[in-house]
Design a protein around this motif. Sequence first.
Motif, PDB file in Angstrom:
ATOM      1  N   TYR A  62       0.822  -1.213   0.000  1.00  0.00           N
ATOM      2  CA  TYR A  62       0.000   0.000   0.000  1.00  0.00           C
ATOM      3  C   TYR A  62       0.860   1.269   0.000  1.00  0.00           C
ATOM      4  O   TYR A  62       0.326   2.370  -0.049  1.00  0.00           O
ATOM      5  N   GLY A  63       2.162   1.106   0.050  1.00  0.00           N
ATOM      6  CA  GLY A  63       3.035   2.260   0.244  1.00  0.00           C
ATOM      7  C   GLY A  63       3.625   2.853  -1.020  1.00  0.00           C
ATOM      8  O   GLY A  63       4.426   3.782  -0.943  1.00  0.00           O
ATOM      9  N   THR A  64       3.244   2.345  -2.194  1.00  0.00           N
ATOM     10  CA  THR A  64       3.724   2.953  -3.432  1.00  0.00           C
ATOM     11  C   THR A  64       2.726   4.005  -3.901  1.00  0.00           C
ATOM     12  O   THR A  64       1.522   3.758  -3.912  1.00  0.00           O
ATOM     13  N   VAL A  65       3.205   5.185  -4.254  1.00  0.00           N
ATOM     14  CA  VAL A  65       2.319   6.268  -4.685  1.00  0.00           C
ATOM     15  C   VAL A  65       2.751   6.782  -6.052  1.00  0.00           C
ATOM     16  O   VAL A  65       3.940   6.828  -6.367  1.00  0.00           O
ATOM     17  N   ASN A  66       1.776   7.136  -6.853  1.00  0.00           N
ATOM     18  CA  ASN A  66       2.022   7.708  -8.171  1.00  0.00           C
ATOM     19  C   ASN A  66       1.106   8.912  -8.357  1.00  0.00           C
ATOM     20  O   ASN A  66      -0.115   8.801  -8.169  1.00  0.00           O
ATOM     21  N   GLN A  67       1.710  10.035  -8.720  1.00  0.00           N
ATOM     22  CA  GLN A  67       0.924  11.246  -8.890  1.00  0.00           C
ATOM     23  C   GLN A  67       0.031  11.141 -10.109  1.00  0.00           C
ATOM     24  O   GLN A  67       0.446  10.681 -11.178  1.00  0.00           O
ATOM     25  N   ARG A  68      -1.211  11.546  -9.940  1.00  0.00           N
ATOM     26  CA  ARG A  68      -2.171  11.566 -11.033  1.00  0.00           C
ATOM     27  C   ARG A  68      -2.063  12.902 -11.772  1.00  0.00           C
ATOM     28  O   ARG A  68      -1.549  13.883 -11.254  1.00  0.00           O
ATOM     29  N   GLN A  69      -2.582  12.919 -12.965  1.00  0.00           N
ATOM     30  CA  GLN A  69      -2.467  14.126 -13.791  1.00  0.00           C
ATOM     31  C   GLN A  69      -3.255  15.285 -13.205  1.00  0.00           C
ATOM     32  O   GLN A  69      -2.842  16.439 -13.312  1.00  0.00           O
ATOM     33  N   ASN A  70      -4.378  14.971 -12.573  1.00  0.00           N
ATOM     34  CA  ASN A  70      -5.231  16.023 -12.033  1.00  0.00           C
ATOM     35  C   ASN A  70      -5.466  15.817 -10.538  1.00  0.00           C
ATOM     36  O   ASN A  70      -5.205  14.740  -9.997  1.00  0.00           O
ATOM     37  N   GLY A  71      -5.984  16.852  -9.916  1.00  0.00           N
ATOM     38  CA  GLY A  71      -6.402  16.726  -8.536  1.00  0.00           C
ATOM     39  C   GLY A  71      -7.721  15.970  -8.452  1.00  0.00           C
ATOM     40  O   GLY A  71      -8.243  15.469  -9.456  1.00  0.00           O
ATOM     41  N   ALA A  72      -8.273  15.893  -7.252  1.00  0.00           N
ATOM     42  CA  ALA A  72      -9.535  15.174  -7.066  1.00  0.00           C
ATOM     43  C   ALA A  72     -10.204  15.673  -5.792  1.00  0.00           C
ATOM     44  O   ALA A  72      -9.540  16.138  -4.859  1.00  0.00           O
ATOM     45  N   ASN A  73     -11.530  15.610  -5.774  1.00  0.00           N
ATOM     46  CA  ASN A  73     -12.300  15.982  -4.593  1.00  0.00           C
ATOM     47  C   ASN A  73     -11.968  17.385  -4.094  1.00  0.00           C
ATOM     48  O   ASN A  73     -11.861  17.624  -2.899  1.00  0.00           O
ATOM     49  N   PHE A  74     -11.773  18.290  -5.049  1.00  0.00           N
ATOM     50  CA  PHE A  74     -11.501  19.700  -4.772  1.00  0.00           C
ATOM     51  C   PHE A  74     -10.110  19.940  -4.178  1.00  0.00           C
ATOM     52  O   PHE A  74      -9.823  21.024  -3.677  1.00  0.00           O
ATOM     53  N   TYR A  75      -9.244  18.933  -4.220  1.00  0.00           N
ATOM     54  CA  TYR A  75      -7.853  19.099  -3.832  1.00  0.00           C
ATOM     55  C   TYR A  75      -7.014  19.347  -5.085  1.00  0.00           C
ATOM     56  O   TYR A  75      -7.322  18.835  -6.162  1.00  0.00           O
ATOM     57  N   LYS A  76      -5.955  20.092  -4.920  1.00  0.00           N
ATOM     58  CA  LYS A  76      -5.133  20.496  -6.070  1.00  0.00           C
ATOM     59  C   LYS A  76      -4.359  19.320  -6.659  1.00  0.00           C
ATOM     60  O   LYS A  76      -4.185  19.230  -7.876  1.00  0.00           O
TER      61      LYS A  76
END
Length: 251
Positions: A62-76
């Motif tokens: 669960y500890g691998t993260v990848n940035q998405r192209q856009n924000g979500a749920n009103f977060y940048k």
Amino acid sequence: TIRKPINGQVAMIDWLNNTFDIATINEKYRRTNEDDDQYMALCQSAAAEIAELLTRIFGKKYGTVNQRQNGANFYKYSFDFGENYGKICIGGQRDSVLIMLNGTGCSLAPDGWEHYMHQFLTKNAVKPKITRIDLAHDDLHGEYLDVRVLDKMESDRLFDCGGAPHTVGHQGEWKYDDPKDKGLTLNLGMRESGKFARFYEKGKKLGDKTGEYSNWVRAEVEFKAADRVIPFDVLKDPSSYFMGAYPVFSD
């Protein structure tokens, strides 16, 4: 993958959204005078530390993260974690962080994760809040749950909790009793409200028309913090909150 309740529970958590202040991770991640590029780098560093938190609660996968192209749920900014287990949302929103654990993330999580999440939110997090939680109960072989019977029970007002009648929705070919065996769904309430129930023929919706799980029926209740406070104890005892959702659930 089928997850079953443990420790005498009849319901399990199938989705969890919680928020907390960025100071929970480190006060240095609070936005001050950074420009957009500097702030994105700040959020990326914060997300990396949140990934370490997820590893402690759920394990390494669960500890691998990848940035998405856009924000979500009103977060940048937003980041996927694990193999489509959920999202980390950060940036704006009064310097809060949103962790979304989806159905896949819940179903593959190790036993006991609820205890560690409860411990984090109640003892370590700053301004913690559960903003959404879905509780689910499965009748894997359709032995006692039937969406048609549940629909009749709703007509008989057995789901009434006082107040205005809830909205009722039917998905699938109810009129002709689902001739293609694609599965029927009964919805009670509105998705945007604080409580929403869904009963559906999960086995058929997954494509099992004649096999072992063709009669699998799932009952779900989705609670949102739209008009209520969701107690942290729901993490430790989801069954109590599930059974308290509607009078008929006690049976």
